[in-house]
Design a protein around this motif. Structure first.
Motif, short mmCIF file in Angstrom:
data_model
loop_
_atom_site.label_atom_id
_atom_site.label_comp_id
_atom_site.label_asym_id
_atom_site.label_seq_id
_atom_site.Cartn_x
_atom_site.Cartn_y
_atom_site.Cartn_z
N ALA A 38 -7.32 -3.68 2.86
CA ALA A 38 -7.70 -3.21 4.24
C ALA A 38 -8.18 -1.88 4.30
CB ALA A 38 -6.99 -3.71 5.47
N ALA A 39 -7.57 -1.06 3.77
CA ALA A 39 -7.56 0.45 3.56
C ALA A 39 -8.76 0.70 2.68
CB ALA A 39 -6.52 1.21 3.13
N GLU B 200 2.40 -7.77 1.41
CA GLU B 200 1.88 -6.67 2.55
C GLU B 200 1.43 -5.58 2.03
OE1 GLU B 200 4.28 -4.38 6.11
OE2 GLU B 200 5.09 -6.26 5.57
N VAL C 275 -1.27 4.39 3.14
CA VAL C 275 -0.77 3.05 3.01
C VAL C 275 0.33 3.19 1.64
CG1 VAL C 275 -0.97 0.75 2.05
CG2 VAL C 275 -2.60 1.74 3.71
N SER D 166 -2.08 -6.33 0.55
CA SER D 166 -3.02 -6.60 2.01
C SER D 166 -3.38 -5.38 2.68
CB SER D 166 -2.29 -7.54 2.96
OG SER D 166 -3.24 -7.88 3.91
N LYS D 167 -2.74 -4.35 2.86
CA LYS D 167 -3.00 -3.12 3.64
C LYS D 167 -3.81 -2.16 2.56
CE LYS D 167 0.57 -3.08 7.25
NZ LYS D 167 1.37 -2.18 7.90
N SER E 27 -7.14 6.63 3.90
CA SER E 27 -6.52 5.53 4.51
C SER E 27 -5.57 4.87 3.29
CB SER E 27 -7.59 4.36 4.89
OG SER E 27 -8.31 4.76 5.83
#
Length: 505
Positions: free
Chosen positions: A484-485, A477, A456, A480-481, A452
Motif C-alpha cells: 500500500a505504501a 499485515e 512502515v 500488505s502495508k 511511506s
C-alpha cells in the motif's frame, strides 16, 4: 591623513608577507591561517556530527580542544564534535537537516538509519565533485577513484566512504570465558544451525541471561543473517548476495524471509534473544558488562575480536556464519557528506581531507590524547593504554576508527596484529563481488513512496526481526502495508535503473 593611512597600509602589507611563508599558500586546503594582505581571518567553527554506540566519552571536550589546535593551524578552523547515539540518530538528524540547524559535516550511509539516498533526494547534501577536485585530493588518493564514485547518484558524488573493511561477513561474537567454561568452540559456529546449537547450550547453563542480542542498538537479529545484496536500502534486493542474476525482488514477501522470521521467533520464545531487543537503547558493551547477554550477532572483519574485547572489557571470540562479500552498500554504508546548510563548505572539505591524509588528526580522533589515553610502544605505529588506564576507566575509548576517514593511517593497539590494515586490504580485495557492485539507486522519482515504505518498516521490521512479534499474525499485515505504501513501485524503478546501469557497464 590619507597619505599617512596609505603609507601605514603599505608597511602592514609588507610585514604580512601576503599570507604565505611558513604557513604555505592561503586557500590550498593544507593551511589557511592568513589571507592575502596579512589580515588574520577568523577561524571557521565546524560542527561535525557522527554516530556513537554508548555513552559520550568523559574526555570528549579535551580531545576536541586538541583537535581544534591542530585544525586551526592547518586549515584555520576549529571543530565542535557532536556525537549522537545510534538509536536517536535518524530522528535527530532529520530534525536538524530540515530545520537548517548548523551542521558542517555529517556521517551518512546507505542504511535506512543513516539515510543517504533520501538525504540526496531531499536536497539536504551538497554535491562534492568540485570541492573534491579543489580541496580533496588527499581523499581521492586514499580512497581511489572507483570507490569515490561508488556513492554517485545521478552522476554526482554527495558523500565519500571511510577507508575500512569495504566487504563484510556476518557472524557471532561471544564472551570467551563463557564459551570456554561450557566447551563451546566459537570457530565452529559457522552456520545458523550451529548458532542455534550454541544458544541451546548457553541457555541451559545460564538460564537468567539472554544468549544473544543485536550488535548495535536499533538493529535486528535477522539483518546479521541475510544473504542479500540490499542494493543500498533493502527496498528491492538481489538474492544470494547478488551472485545469481540482476532480478530485483521484494525480500519481505519471499519464503526465505518468512522462514528466517519463523526461526527467530522460536529463538525469542525459547529465551535466547534479549527480551527488549526491539526497543533497547543500550550499547552492546553495556549489555555485556551488565551480564544481560552472552553473545551478539554482528558484522565481522579482520581483527574484530580485539576491537570488541577492548570495547566490552572482556575477551571476545568469533564465529563466522557467512562468507565475505563486497557490495555497493558495504562501501557506502559509512560515508561523510556536507549538508546543504553548511556555513563554509570549503572549510568542511578541507577538514574532511585531513581525516583521510593527516596521521595526527586521525589518531587524535581514533585514540585520544597521547600520554593521557594511550602511549606509544617500542613497535612502530603500535600503542597501548597509558599507565592506570584500561578499557573500563578510559575517558576516551570510542573504538570507532572505521567511522572516521582513513583507518589505514590509524595506530594499531598492542595485542592486535600489527599488519591488520594490510590484512584488511586483502580482505577487501579477495571478497566475493556482487554483480551489482558500483550500482547506486536514485530514489528521487519515488521519494513519496520511499518515505511511506520507511514509515512502515520503522513500525514492523524490528519487532519481526527480533522475534518480538509473531510472524504468522504480523508478517501478512506488514507485507500488505508495504504494498500500500508503494514498495512495488520502488522495486520496479530500481529494476529499471539497474538494467540501465548493467547495459551501460
Amino acid at each position: 591623513m590619507i597619505s599617512l593611512v596609505l603609507v601605514l597600509g603599505l608597511v602592514l602589507s609588507a610585514c604580512g608577507g601576503g599570507g604565505s611563508g611558513s604557513n604555505g599558500e592561503a586557500g590550498t586546503g593544507t593551511t589557511g591561517g592568513n589571507s592575502s594582505g596579512g589580515k588574520t581571518e577568523a577561524a571557521t567553527e565546524l560542527t561535525v556530527a557522527y554516530i556513537t554506540f554508548g555513552n559520550t566519552p568523559t574526555d570528549l571536550q579535551a580531545v576536541q580542544d586538541e583537535l581544534s589546535k591542530l585544525t586551526k593551524e592547518k586549515i584555520n578552523a576549529t571543530v565542535k564534535l557532536l556525537p549522537i547515539g545510534i538509536g536517536a540518530w535518524n530522528q535527530q538528524m532529520n530534525l536538524m537537516l530540515t530545520s537548517n540547524e548548523k551542521l558542517d559535516l555529517i556521517v551518512t550511509g546507505s542504511s535506512p538509519t543513516l539515510g543517504y539516498a533520501p538525504q540526496v533526494a531531499k536536497g539536504q547534501l551538497l554535491p562534492l565533485d568540485d570541492l573534491l577536485e579543489q580541496y580533496g585530493q588527499g581523499i581521492k588518493t586514499a580512497v581511489g577513484e572507483e570507490f569515490v564514485k561508488a556513492s554517485s547518484i545521478g552522476g554526482k558524488i554527495y558523500a565519500v566512504p571511510s577507508i575500512r573493511d569495504l566487504a563484510l561477513n556476518y557472524g557471532v561474537l561471544i564472551r570467551k570465558d563463557l564459551a570456554d567454561k561450557y566447551g563451546i568452540d566459537a570457530a565452529k559456529i559457522n552456520s545458523i544451525d550451529a548458532l542455534e546449537d550454541m544458544m541451546k547450550i548457553m541457555k541451559e547453563k545460564e538460564p537468567n541471561m539472554a544468549v544473544i542480542a543485536p550488535g548495535t542498538a536499533g538493529a535486528s537479529i535477522a539483518e546479521y543473517l541475510y544473504k542479500l545484496d540490499k542494493l543500498g536500502d533493502g527496498y528491492g534486493v538481489l538474492l544470494n548476495n547478488g551472485q545469481d542474476d540482476l532480478k530485483v525482488v521484494n525480500y519481505y514477501e519471499t519464503q526465505e524471509y518468512a522462514d528466517l522470521l519463523k526461526r527467530i521467533r522460536g529463538w525469542y520464545q525459547a529465551g535466547y534473544i534479549l527480551k527488549d531487543a526491539a526497543t533497547n537503547k543500550e550499547s552492546i558493551a553495556d549489555l555485556i558488562k551488565a551480564g544481560r547477554t552472552a553473545a551478539y550477532v554482528a558484522n565481522l572483519k579482520p581483527g574484530i575480536e580485539m576491537q570488541e574485547s577492548r570495547l566490552v572489557g572482556t575477551t571476545i571470540a568469533k564465529g563466522e556464519i557467512t562468507e565475505p562479500v563486497a557490495k555497493t552498500e558495504t562501501v557506502t554504508n559509512i560515508m561523510w557528506g556536507i549538508p546543504r546548510n553548511a556555513t563554509n563548505p570549503e572549510a568542511s572539505m578541507k577538514f574532511l581531507n585531513l581525516m583521510y591524509s593527516d596521521k595526527d588528526v586521525i589518531n587524535l580522533i581514533d585514540w585520544g590524547i597521547e600520554g593521557k589515553h594511550y602511549v606509544k610502544t617500542d613497535q612502530e605505529n603500535v600503542i597501548k593504554y597509558a599507565d592506570g588506564v584500561d578499557a573500563n576507566n578510559s575517558g576516551y575509548n570510542p573504538n570507532t576508527g572505521w567511522l572516521f576517514g582513513n583507518q589505514f593511517m590509524s595506530y594499531t593497539f598492542e595485542g592486535d596484529n600489527p599488519d591488520i590494515w594490510k590484512e584488511t586490504d586483502e580482505f577487501n580485495k579477495n571478497a566475493t563481488k556482487s554483480k551489482a557492485l558500483g550500482f547506486t539507486f536514485d530514489s528521487a522519482s519515488v521519494k513519496t513512496e520511499y518515505a511511506s515504505v520507511t514509515n512502515v518498516l520503522n513500525q514492523y521490521r524490528l519487532g519481526l526481526e527480533t522475534g518480538t512479534l509473531d510472524p504468522d499474525k504480523t508478517l501478512p499485515e506488514f507485507i500488505s502495508k508495504l504494498k500500500a505504501a508503494g514498495i512495488e513501485k520502488i522495486v520496479a524503478e530500481k529494476q529499471k535503473q539497474l538494467d540501465a546501469w548493467a547495459a551501460a557497464k
